[in-house]
Scaffold this motif. Structure first.
Motif, short mmCIF file in Angstrom:
data_model
loop_
_atom_site.label_atom_id
_atom_site.label_comp_id
_atom_site.label_asym_id
_atom_site.label_seq_id
_atom_site.Cartn_x
_atom_site.Cartn_y
_atom_site.Cartn_z
N ILE A 13 -31.41 26.06 -20.50
CA ILE A 13 -30.88 26.60 -19.24
C ILE A 13 -31.17 28.10 -19.22
N ARG A 14 -31.79 28.57 -18.15
CA ARG A 14 -32.16 29.99 -18.04
C ARG A 14 -30.98 30.76 -17.44
N VAL A 15 -30.42 31.69 -18.23
CA VAL A 15 -29.16 32.34 -17.86
C VAL A 15 -29.35 33.85 -17.65
N GLY A 16 -28.77 34.36 -16.58
CA GLY A 16 -28.71 35.80 -16.34
C GLY A 16 -27.26 36.26 -16.43
N VAL A 17 -27.04 37.44 -16.98
CA VAL A 17 -25.67 37.94 -17.14
C VAL A 17 -25.49 39.22 -16.31
N LEU A 18 -24.47 39.22 -15.45
CA LEU A 18 -24.12 40.42 -14.67
C LEU A 18 -22.90 41.08 -15.31
N VAL A 53 -32.74 39.19 -11.88
CA VAL A 53 -32.27 37.83 -12.17
C VAL A 53 -33.20 36.80 -11.53
N ALA A 54 -33.56 37.05 -10.27
CA ALA A 54 -34.46 36.13 -9.57
C ALA A 54 -35.86 36.19 -10.19
N GLN A 59 -31.47 30.20 -13.76
CA GLN A 59 -30.87 29.05 -13.06
C GLN A 59 -29.37 29.24 -12.88
N VAL A 60 -28.77 29.94 -13.85
CA VAL A 60 -27.32 30.17 -13.83
C VAL A 60 -27.06 31.65 -14.08
N VAL A 61 -26.17 32.23 -13.27
CA VAL A 61 -25.71 33.60 -13.51
C VAL A 61 -24.28 33.56 -14.04
N GLY A 81 -29.96 30.81 -4.33
CA GLY A 81 -29.93 29.46 -4.88
C GLY A 81 -29.74 29.43 -6.39
N VAL A 82 -28.95 30.38 -6.91
CA VAL A 82 -28.67 30.43 -8.35
C VAL A 82 -27.21 30.00 -8.56
N HIS A 83 -26.99 29.04 -9.47
CA HIS A 83 -25.61 28.64 -9.80
C HIS A 83 -24.87 29.81 -10.43
N ALA A 84 -23.54 29.83 -10.29
CA ALA A 84 -22.79 30.97 -10.83
C ALA A 84 -21.54 30.53 -11.59
N VAL A 85 -21.33 31.23 -12.70
CA VAL A 85 -20.10 31.07 -13.50
C VAL A 85 -19.43 32.43 -13.48
N VAL A 86 -18.21 32.49 -12.95
CA VAL A 86 -17.58 33.78 -12.69
C VAL A 86 -16.26 33.91 -13.45
N GLY A 87 -16.16 34.97 -14.24
CA GLY A 87 -14.92 35.26 -14.94
C GLY A 87 -14.20 36.45 -14.38
N THR A 88 -14.88 37.20 -13.54
CA THR A 88 -14.30 38.40 -12.94
C THR A 88 -13.06 38.03 -12.13
N THR A 89 -12.06 38.89 -12.20
CA THR A 89 -10.79 38.60 -11.52
C THR A 89 -10.80 39.09 -10.07
N GLY A 90 -9.69 38.89 -9.38
CA GLY A 90 -9.54 39.41 -8.02
C GLY A 90 -9.76 38.38 -6.94
N PHE A 91 -9.74 37.08 -7.30
CA PHE A 91 -10.00 36.04 -6.30
C PHE A 91 -8.73 35.61 -5.58
#
Ligand code: NAI
Ligand SMILES: O=C(O)C1=N[C@H](C(=O)O)C[C@H](O)C1
Length: 257
Positions: A13-18, A53-54, A59-61, A81-91
């Motif tokens: 899985i190709r992963v990008g980290v923000l 990232v693009a 495939q996943v950020v 069109g990149v899937h995202a996994v988000v841990g950042t707060t404030g939602f």
């Protein structure tokens, strides 16, 4: 076989980290690097272009940035069109609805947003939700390192909402409290009728107690993260799962069942 399954079957899985140079981002980069089924293809922090990232074909950020930039990042991921996994707060509820709206136009895309990726923390929230209906009193005390930008924590806010919903479903009224003329802040923040107290001290990392009370007894449910590695199994689990989970997944619970 779907396109995603085909991609997954042919390589890591190709992963990008923000937020890659932040406290969590550094740990996530190490964890992704160390996972045999993943490839760290892009690391982006403040000032770097998201286009990296693009360009890298992620495939996943994974986003661990700040509440003020995370919505722009997510919007960009959905557009690309990149899937995202988000841990950042404030939602807030409003933000979550906005994300659901964006995903409406991209039915193949998955986003996982979790206030806490620690498996123990997820269980702490589940246990607290289960206990909530049996106790007339409840308060949440969260404790964090002093460099944390937000208060109360995302975990405490999420727990308060879960506990409040469970209390409402059980027909419980307001938490008893005879305090009068309180000094501002003395009773903590009120989230859906649940008092939340935020402690900040050097030496702490991420800790939470949910204190329940009823006549003649109390129950304390406590979770402690002593090291940011505690969040990594949950992050990796979400990275593996998100391409196969279209739409918005809130919290890790559905991935642990
Ligand atoms: N869900 C979970 O399990 C956990 C969530 N968190 C949350 O994750 C977030 C980050 O926490 P930390 O790593 O401790 O904070 P941090 O301040 O160490 O890291 C944030 C990073 O994001 C970078 N950043 C800011 N704007 C950016 C942008 N537009 N694009 C890319 N990067 C950008 C900053 O330069 C910084 O390096 C917070 O909201 C925190 O509450 C933290 C730990 C666990
Ligand atoms: O900023 C942190 O450190 C943490 N943030 C998350 C939160 O706000 O709940 C998760 C964990 O508590 C660590």
């Amino acid at each position: 076989m779907t396109d995603e399954q085909e991609k997954g079957a042919t390589g890591p899985i190709r992963v990008g980290v923000l937020g890659a140079r932040g406290r969590m981002g550094i740990e996530v980069c190490k964890a992704v690097d160390g996972a045999a089924d993943m490839e760290l293809v892009a690391t982006v922090d403040q000032g770097d272009p998201l286009s990296a990232v693009a360009d890298a074909g992620a495939q996943v950020v994974v986003d661990f940035t700040t509440p003020d930039v995370v919505m722009d990042n997510l919007r960009w991921c959905v557009d690309q069109g990149v899937h995202a996994v988000v841990g950042t707060t404030g939602f807030t509820g409003q933000r979550l609805d906005q994300v659901r709206g964006w995903l409406g136009g991209r039915p193949e895309l998955g986003v996982v947003i979790a206030p806490n990726f620690g498996i123990g923390a997820v269980l702490m929230m589940q246990f607290a939700t289960r206990a909530a209906r049996h106790f007339e009193s409840v308060e949440i005390i969260e404790q964090h390192h002093p460099r944390k930008l937000d208060a109360p924590s995302g975990t405490a806010t999420h727990t308060a909402r879960l506990v409040a919903a469970a209390r409402a479903e059980a027909g419980l009224g307001p938490v008893p409290d005879a305090t009068a003329d309180e000094v501002a802040g003395a009773r903590g923040a009120d989230i859906d009728g649940v008092r939340v107290h935020a402690v900040r001290a050097t030496g702490l990392l991420a800790h939470q107690e949910v204190l329940f009370g009823t006549i003649g007894e109390t129950l304390t449910i406590r979770h402690d993260s002593y090291d940011r590695v505690s969040f990594m199994p949950g992050v990796l689990l979400a990275v593996r799962a998100v391409p196969g989970r279209p739409g918005l997944t809130l919290g890790l619970d559905p991935l642990l069942d």
